[in-house]
Design an enzyme around this catalytic site. Sequence first.
Site, short mmCIF file in Angstrom:
data_model
loop_
_atom_site.label_atom_id
_atom_site.label_comp_id
_atom_site.label_asym_id
_atom_site.label_seq_id
_atom_site.Cartn_x
_atom_site.Cartn_y
_atom_site.Cartn_z
N CYS A 223 50.52 24.28 -0.42
CA CYS A 223 51.50 23.83 -1.41
C CYS A 223 51.05 22.52 -2.07
CB CYS A 223 52.85 23.66 -0.70
SG CYS A 223 54.12 22.84 -1.67
N CYS B 261 53.65 19.74 -2.13
CA CYS B 261 53.82 19.20 -0.77
C CYS B 261 52.74 18.15 -0.49
CB CYS B 261 53.72 20.31 0.27
SG CYS B 261 54.98 21.59 0.13
#
Length: 116
Positions: free
Chosen positions: A35, A38
Amino acid sequence: MQAHNNLFHVNDSDFESKILKSDRPVIVDFWAAWCGPCRAIAPTYEKFSDEYGSKLAFAKMDVDENPRTPGSLGIQGIPTMIIFNGGKEVGRIVGAYPPPQLKNKIDSLLSKASVA
């Protein structure tokens, strides 16, 4: 790499003992290695773990390695950060935000939880 004393990792098996039974508020960052957003907020999250000190503990949970907990919490997108206090969810932040906005969101949730 700098150690962050107020940052720890949790998994499905220790989530209840480390998060829900914590004697202080905890924010959990639900993330995954693939991600991009993230990874983008990770340095800020780590920095905040030092800044908030005893007011708020910081935890991270990899959703790929630990699917049960995020599933039971209804997490549909990452990054998602949830603040828990007294075993209950007091608020969540979904998505990546620039550091000042993220700090404001965390502070707002902490004040609503009457723990700031």
